[in-house]
Scaffold this active site. Structure first.
Site, short mmCIF file in Angstrom:
data_model
loop_
_atom_site.label_atom_id
_atom_site.label_comp_id
_atom_site.label_asym_id
_atom_site.label_seq_id
_atom_site.Cartn_x
_atom_site.Cartn_y
_atom_site.Cartn_z
N HIS A 30 36.71 14.23 61.67
CA HIS A 30 35.70 15.29 61.78
C HIS A 30 34.65 14.91 62.83
O HIS A 30 33.78 14.07 62.59
CB HIS A 30 35.01 15.53 60.44
CG HIS A 30 34.21 16.80 60.41
ND1 HIS A 30 34.65 17.93 59.76
CD2 HIS A 30 33.02 17.13 60.95
CE1 HIS A 30 33.75 18.90 59.89
NE2 HIS A 30 32.75 18.43 60.63
N HIS A 32 32.85 16.74 66.85
CA HIS A 32 32.68 17.96 67.65
C HIS A 32 32.53 17.59 69.12
O HIS A 32 32.06 16.50 69.45
CB HIS A 32 31.44 18.74 67.21
CG HIS A 32 31.32 18.96 65.74
ND1 HIS A 32 32.01 19.97 65.09
CD2 HIS A 32 30.63 18.30 64.78
CE1 HIS A 32 31.72 19.92 63.79
NE2 HIS A 32 30.88 18.92 63.59
N TYR A 48 19.94 25.41 67.30
CA TYR A 48 19.46 24.04 67.42
C TYR A 48 19.71 23.56 68.85
O TYR A 48 20.59 24.09 69.54
CB TYR A 48 20.16 23.13 66.42
CG TYR A 48 21.68 23.23 66.44
CD1 TYR A 48 22.44 22.54 67.39
CD2 TYR A 48 22.35 24.02 65.51
CE1 TYR A 48 23.83 22.65 67.41
CE2 TYR A 48 23.74 24.13 65.52
CZ TYR A 48 24.47 23.44 66.47
OH TYR A 48 25.83 23.54 66.49
N ARG A 123 38.50 27.08 60.79
CA ARG A 123 37.32 26.77 59.97
C ARG A 123 36.62 28.05 59.53
O ARG A 123 36.43 28.99 60.31
CB ARG A 123 36.34 25.92 60.77
CG ARG A 123 35.23 25.32 59.90
CD ARG A 123 34.19 24.62 60.74
NE ARG A 123 33.46 23.63 59.96
CZ ARG A 123 32.31 23.10 60.34
NH1 ARG A 123 31.75 23.45 61.48
NH2 ARG A 123 31.71 22.21 59.58
N HIS A 185 32.62 17.82 54.40
CA HIS A 185 31.40 17.16 53.96
C HIS A 185 31.34 16.91 52.45
O HIS A 185 30.38 17.25 51.77
CB HIS A 185 30.18 17.97 54.40
CG HIS A 185 30.10 18.19 55.87
ND1 HIS A 185 30.01 17.16 56.78
CD2 HIS A 185 30.13 19.33 56.61
CE1 HIS A 185 29.97 17.66 58.01
NE2 HIS A 185 30.06 18.96 57.94
N ASP A 251 31.47 12.95 61.71
CA ASP A 251 30.62 14.11 62.00
C ASP A 251 29.84 13.94 63.31
O ASP A 251 28.92 14.71 63.58
CB ASP A 251 29.66 14.43 60.85
CG ASP A 251 29.08 15.83 60.96
OD1 ASP A 251 29.77 16.73 61.47
OD2 ASP A 251 27.92 16.04 60.56
#
Length: 298
Positions: A30, A32, A48, A123, A185, A251
């Site tokens: 996981h 990005h 953000y 997702r 998560h 993450d």
């Protein structure tokens, strides 16, 4: 190229080398990628400051911690544009897979194109922003139900990012689709409620039955960095329930975390400490992602 190019970006925290070496073919399941924005502008204005974390920096991150494989997950500001992930997969020589996003009504040919490009899941997001709004660009579970037959035909699983309280009602709705279900998560459990929380116990029961896969990504579930001691009993419960349906993910690059962003190397050491059995670590880090994401052997 149309889209949003952010005025300012955050610099991702790069990891230190872990004290414990990962097993061969270990997978960070996981993370990005973002940018480069001239090539891959955002589909939506981000809520953000997005990081500048292109494929080459992601590859450097994996290499610095000794992770041979990785799985990239679609961030909401990219909407359904999987371009950055597909580019990273193409550059990885078979060592990266992806989880994209698609809206209801997406043609079967497009889902097949994603699969052929290394995408293995889609997702779906039921989490909300700190102000209670839907994340711009995200796709919800209602669209999952409409996409399910085409997803199953294409060989794509469903990855869910939802509050833990939602799963007792969500999972019975989704099981009849026959799709493999992966929960982000650590199922977004609530540490303050303890391991006996009914919502967590419902997730634990589904895991034990093999109905779901769960990603062991700790940093968004606990604020007790860097050791996350309040989370260890939950982590232990998940590992005890069914290690054959667990994945580990960093993450990285930690959007919306700022100075609270953890060190991937430290997270790997924490996982090693919390899972002292080498065979179980091998299962979670190597064997499980091999099976779920279909990496080539060797």
């Amino acid at each position: 190229m149309s889209g949003f190019i952010p005025d300012e970006t955050e610099t991702p925290r790069m990891p230190t080398a872990p004290l414990h070496r990962l097993p061969a073919l270990a997978c960070d399941a996981h993370a990005h990628v973002f940018g480069p924005y001239a090539q891959f502008p955002l589909a939506e204005a981000s809520s953000y400051p997005p990081p500048l974390a292109p494929a080459d920096l992601y590859a450097q991150m994996l290499d610095s911690v000794g992770s041979a494989r990785g799985v990239l997950v679609q961030p909401a500001p990219y909407g359904t544009d999987a371009g950055p992930i597909l580019g990273a997969i193409a550059a990885s020589r078979g060592q990266v897979r992806g989880v994209a996003a698609a809206q209801a009504g997406t043609p079967a040919a497009e889902l097949q194109r994603l699969y052929d490009g290394g995408i293995r899941g889609l997702r779906f997001v039921e989490m909300r922003t700190p102000t209670g709004e839907k994340f711009k660009g995200s796709v919800g579970v209602d669209e999952l139900l409409q996409l399910a037959p085409a997803m199953k035909q294409a060989g794509l699983h469903a990855q869910l990012w939802a509050p833990c309280d939602a799963y007792p009602s969500l999972l019975p709705r989704l099981r009849p689709t026959g799709l493999t279900l992966v929960l982000d998560h650590m199922a977004c459990l609530k540490v303050e409620r303890g391991v006996d929380d009914p919502a967590f116990q419902a997730v634990l029961k589904a895991l034990a039955a093999g109905d779901v896969w769960i990603k062991l990504s700790v940093c968004r579930v606990s604020n007790a960095a860097p050791d996350y001691a309040d989370l260890e009993p939950f982590h232990d419960a998940l590992v005890a329930a069914n290690p054959t349906r667990l994945l580990w993910g960093s993450d990285w690059p930690y959007v919306r975390m700022g100075e609270r962003a953890p060190d991937v190397g430290r997270l790997i050491d924490l996982f090693h400490d919390w899972v002292p059995d080498a065979a179980v670590r091998q299962q979670i880090l190597v064997d499980n992602p091999q099976a779920l994401y279909g990496f080539d052997n060797g």
